[in-house]
Design a protein around this motif. Structure first.
Motif, PDB file in Angstrom:
ATOM      1  N   ASP A   1       4.303  -2.082  -2.859  1.00  0.00           N
ATOM      2  CA  ASP A   1       3.711  -0.787  -3.192  1.00  0.00           C
ATOM      3  C   ASP A   1       3.600   0.075  -1.942  1.00  0.00           C
ATOM      4  OD1 ASP A   1       3.317  -1.517  -5.903  1.00  0.00           O
ATOM      5  OD2 ASP A   1       1.470  -2.572  -5.367  1.00  0.00           O
ATOM      6  N   ASN A   2       4.257   1.225  -1.966  1.00  0.00           N
ATOM      7  CA  ASN A   2       4.241   2.146  -0.838  1.00  0.00           C
ATOM      8  C   ASN A   2       3.286   3.295  -1.150  1.00  0.00           C
ATOM      9  OD1 ASN A   2       5.567   4.852   0.421  1.00  0.00           O
ATOM     10  ND2 ASN A   2       5.957   3.109   1.762  1.00  0.00           N
ATOM     11  N   LEU A   3       2.642   3.829  -0.112  1.00  0.00           N
ATOM     12  CA  LEU A   3       1.739   4.967  -0.278  1.00  0.00           C
ATOM     13  C   LEU A   3       1.882   5.870   0.939  1.00  0.00           C
ATOM     14  CD1 LEU A   3      -0.548   6.306  -1.957  1.00  0.00           C
ATOM     15  CD2 LEU A   3      -2.167   4.946  -0.606  1.00  0.00           C
TER      16      LEU A   3
ATOM     17  N   PHE B   1       7.724  17.335  -4.545  1.00  0.00           N
ATOM     18  CA  PHE B   1       7.398  17.161  -3.137  1.00  0.00           C
ATOM     19  C   PHE B   1       8.690  17.026  -2.349  1.00  0.00           C
ATOM     20  CE2 PHE B   1       7.819  12.715  -4.338  1.00  0.00           C
ATOM     21  CZ  PHE B   1       8.324  12.086  -3.209  1.00  0.00           C
ATOM     22  N   THR B   2       8.611  17.331  -1.061  1.00  0.00           N
ATOM     23  CA  THR B   2       9.772  17.279  -0.183  1.00  0.00           C
ATOM     24  C   THR B   2       9.545  16.243   0.900  1.00  0.00           C
ATOM     25  OG1 THR B   2      10.330  19.604  -0.558  1.00  0.00           O
ATOM     26  CG2 THR B   2      11.185  18.587   1.450  1.00  0.00           C
ATOM     27  N   SER B   3      10.539  15.400   1.095  1.00  0.00           N
ATOM     28  CA  SER B   3      10.521  14.424   2.184  1.00  0.00           C
ATOM     29  C   SER B   3      11.458  14.897   3.276  1.00  0.00           C
ATOM     30  CB  SER B   3      10.970  13.046   1.672  1.00  0.00           C
ATOM     31  OG  SER B   3      11.099  12.123   2.735  1.00  0.00           O
ATOM     32  N   VAL B   4      10.956  15.023   4.501  1.00  0.00           N
ATOM     33  CA  VAL B   4      11.800  15.343   5.642  1.00  0.00           C
ATOM     34  C   VAL B   4      12.434  14.037   6.101  1.00  0.00           C
ATOM     35  CG1 VAL B   4      11.917  16.342   7.946  1.00  0.00           C
ATOM     36  CG2 VAL B   4      10.287  17.261   6.273  1.00  0.00           C
ATOM     37  N   GLY B   5      13.689  13.842   5.746  1.00  0.00           N
ATOM     38  CA  GLY B   5      14.342  12.554   5.952  1.00  0.00           C
ATOM     39  C   GLY B   5      14.164  11.684   4.708  1.00  0.00           C
ATOM     40  N   ARG B   6      14.999  10.689   4.564  1.00  0.00           N
ATOM     41  CA  ARG B   6      14.954   9.825   3.374  1.00  0.00           C
ATOM     42  C   ARG B   6      14.063   8.615   3.692  1.00  0.00           C
ATOM     43  NH1 ARG B   6      18.459  11.388  -0.406  1.00  0.00           N
ATOM     44  NH2 ARG B   6      18.476   9.370  -1.443  1.00  0.00           N
ATOM     45  N   LYS B   7      12.819   8.735   3.331  1.00  0.00           N
ATOM     46  CA  LYS B   7      11.822   7.723   3.652  1.00  0.00           C
ATOM     47  C   LYS B   7      11.694   6.707   2.518  1.00  0.00           C
ATOM     48  CE  LYS B   7       9.480  11.129   6.524  1.00  0.00           C
ATOM     49  NZ  LYS B   7       8.307  11.985   6.715  1.00  0.00           N
ATOM     50  N   ASP B   8      10.806   5.723   2.716  1.00  0.00           N
ATOM     51  CA  ASP B   8      10.637   4.661   1.727  1.00  0.00           C
ATOM     52  C   ASP B   8      10.304   5.223   0.351  1.00  0.00           C
ATOM     53  OD1 ASP B   8      11.125   2.749   3.658  1.00  0.00           O
ATOM     54  OD2 ASP B   8       9.004   2.355   4.056  1.00  0.00           O
ATOM     55  N   SER B   9       9.468   6.259   0.282  1.00  0.00           N
ATOM     56  CA  SER B   9       9.093   6.835  -1.013  1.00  0.00           C
ATOM     57  C   SER B   9      10.321   7.280  -1.785  1.00  0.00           C
ATOM     58  CB  SER B   9       8.155   8.034  -0.818  1.00  0.00           C
ATOM     59  OG  SER B   9       6.990   7.675  -0.123  1.00  0.00           O
ATOM     60  N   VAL B  10      11.227   7.991  -1.114  1.00  0.00           N
ATOM     61  CA  VAL B  10      12.432   8.494  -1.780  1.00  0.00           C
ATOM     62  C   VAL B  10      13.316   7.343  -2.246  1.00  0.00           C
ATOM     63  CG1 VAL B  10      14.545   9.839  -1.471  1.00  0.00           C
ATOM     64  CG2 VAL B  10      12.382  10.681  -0.541  1.00  0.00           C
ATOM     65  N   ARG B  11      13.514   6.371  -1.392  1.00  0.00           N
ATOM     66  CA  ARG B  11      14.365   5.237  -1.762  1.00  0.00           C
ATOM     67  C   ARG B  11      13.768   4.483  -2.956  1.00  0.00           C
ATOM     68  NH1 ARG B  11      15.172   5.241   3.972  1.00  0.00           N
ATOM     69  NH2 ARG B  11      13.296   3.986   4.311  1.00  0.00           N
TER      70      ARG B  11
ATOM     71  N   PRO C   1       9.196  -1.356   5.675  1.00  0.00           N
ATOM     72  CA  PRO C   1       9.250  -1.313   4.206  1.00  0.00           C
ATOM     73  C   PRO C   1       8.577  -2.479   3.492  1.00  0.00           C
ATOM     74  CG  PRO C   1      11.381  -0.747   5.147  1.00  0.00           C
ATOM     75  CD  PRO C   1      10.531  -1.242   6.283  1.00  0.00           C
ATOM     76  N   ASP C   2       8.453  -3.639   4.172  1.00  0.00           N
ATOM     77  CA  ASP C   2       7.851  -4.800   3.504  1.00  0.00           C
ATOM     78  C   ASP C   2       6.332  -4.839   3.651  1.00  0.00           C
ATOM     79  OD1 ASP C   2       7.872  -5.298   6.216  1.00  0.00           O
ATOM     80  OD2 ASP C   2       8.445  -7.408   6.031  1.00  0.00           O
ATOM     81  N   VAL C   3       5.740  -3.799   4.243  1.00  0.00           N
ATOM     82  CA  VAL C   3       4.283  -3.712   4.381  1.00  0.00           C
ATOM     83  C   VAL C   3       3.759  -2.637   3.440  1.00  0.00           C
ATOM     84  CG1 VAL C   3       2.388  -3.128   5.932  1.00  0.00           C
ATOM     85  CG2 VAL C   3       4.310  -4.501   6.770  1.00  0.00           C
TER      86      VAL C   3
ATOM     87  N   PHE D   1      -1.307   0.213   0.965  1.00  0.00           N
ATOM     88  CA  PHE D   1      -2.550  -0.139   0.265  1.00  0.00           C
ATOM     89  C   PHE D   1      -3.276  -1.253   1.028  1.00  0.00           C
ATOM     90  CE2 PHE D   1      -0.491   1.949  -3.309  1.00  0.00           C
ATOM     91  CZ  PHE D   1      -1.543   2.469  -4.046  1.00  0.00           C
ATOM     92  N   ASP D   2      -2.516  -2.279   1.418  1.00  0.00           N
ATOM     93  CA  ASP D   2      -3.110  -3.429   2.101  1.00  0.00           C
ATOM     94  C   ASP D   2      -3.429  -3.115   3.559  1.00  0.00           C
ATOM     95  OD1 ASP D   2      -2.761  -4.879  -0.276  1.00  0.00           O
ATOM     96  OD2 ASP D   2      -0.724  -5.457   0.314  1.00  0.00           O
ATOM     97  N   ALA D   3      -2.512  -2.418   4.240  1.00  0.00           N
ATOM     98  CA  ALA D   3      -2.709  -2.134   5.656  1.00  0.00           C
ATOM     99  C   ALA D   3      -3.916  -1.238   5.892  1.00  0.00           C
ATOM    100  CB  ALA D   3      -1.449  -1.487   6.242  1.00  0.00           C
ATOM    101  N   VAL D   4      -4.123  -0.274   4.990  1.00  0.00           N
ATOM    102  CA  VAL D   4      -5.208   0.698   5.164  1.00  0.00           C
ATOM    103  C   VAL D   4      -6.485   0.261   4.453  1.00  0.00           C
ATOM    104  CG1 VAL D   4      -5.842   3.126   4.792  1.00  0.00           C
ATOM    105  CG2 VAL D   4      -3.510   2.541   5.474  1.00  0.00           C
ATOM    106  N   GLY D   5      -6.369  -0.637   3.490  1.00  0.00           N
ATOM    107  CA  GLY D   5      -7.550  -1.127   2.783  1.00  0.00           C
ATOM    108  C   GLY D   5      -7.929  -0.285   1.587  1.00  0.00           C
ATOM    109  N   LEU D   6      -6.933   0.172   0.830  1.00  0.00           N
ATOM    110  CA  LEU D   6      -7.181   0.954  -0.377  1.00  0.00           C
ATOM    111  C   LEU D   6      -6.982   0.085  -1.606  1.00  0.00           C
ATOM    112  CD1 LEU D   6      -5.306   4.126   0.832  1.00  0.00           C
ATOM    113  CD2 LEU D   6      -7.760   4.018   0.334  1.00  0.00           C
TER     114      LEU D   6
END
Length: 209
Positions: free
Chosen positions: A40-42, A60-70, A100-102, A105-110
């Motif tokens: 899960d990406n956020l 929404f617009t992503s500057v560059g093709r980031k994990d969300s877009v992929r 991408p494998d992190v 939600f978990d890293a930030v504690g949401l």
């Protein structure tokens, strides 16, 4: 005196900084998506708006093709979360370039909350969420525009004033220039003037409301 600021391909980053300093404030879309591997990406995106009312489509617009877009390209689903003032540090932290494998939600504690119509989870701490199905992805220069049809929305009752959210309860965050963020600040209210009430309308003596 005015200073000319001319976009130059060799120095596009400088003009990007200029644009983001004058096109302000910008609402923030907190995009949650899920990879094909189940991560899960956020991430926050401040190039965000409503693109259509019927059907309801947000963009929404992503500057560059980031994990969300992929992720969205692969699964065709995402959620737009609302970013309130009290989650300022958490929203900023989810912009960190984690691998991408992190999961942010978990890293930030949401807290994940199951969505009603799509696989990506909602952010439980966020008072508003829009569950979206991909409508269109459009590459434009070094950016990718993502359009999503809103399938379902949820809102916390605590921020409602009747049927609609109240701005003083939502307390929305926005992006400004540099590393600056904004809040709603002073809110002013005014009604749009109907043309038939415009002073001197068609030579008449109508007065301002």
């Amino acid at each position: 005196m005015r200073r000319d600021v001319v976009p130059e391909p060799a120095n596009s980053r400088a003009f990007y900084s200029f644009l983001t300093s004058v096109v302000v404030p910008r609402p923030i879309a907190w995009i949650s998506s899920t990879s094909t591997q189940g991560v899960d990406n956020l991430a926050p995106y401040s190039f965000f708006t409503i693109a259509s009312v019927d059907p309801p489509i947000v963009q929404f617009t992503s500057v560059g093709r980031k994990d969300s877009v992929r992720n969205i390209e692969a699964t065709r689903e995402f959620v737009v979360g609302f970013t309130p003032e009290h989650l300022f540090e958490a929203v900023n932290a989810t912009g960190t370039n984690f691998p991408p494998d992190v999961s942010e939600f978990d890293a930030v504690g949401l807290t994940r909350e199951p969505s009603a119509t799509v696989k990506p989870p909602r952010v439980l701490e966020s008072p508003v969420a829009l569950e979206c199905r991909l409508h269109l992805i459009q590459d434009m220069g070094n950016c990718t525009l993502v359009f999503g049809e809103v399938l379902h929305a949820v809102v916390s009752e605590e921020v409602l004033d009747g049927a609609l959210p109240a701005i003083d309860a939502l307390r929305p965050l926005s992006r400004l220039g540099k590393n600056e963020w904004g809040t709603a600040g002073t809110v002013r209210e005014i009604s749009r003037i109907p043309v038939e009430k415009w002073p001197g309308h068609y030579g008449g003596a109508a007065s301002m409301p």
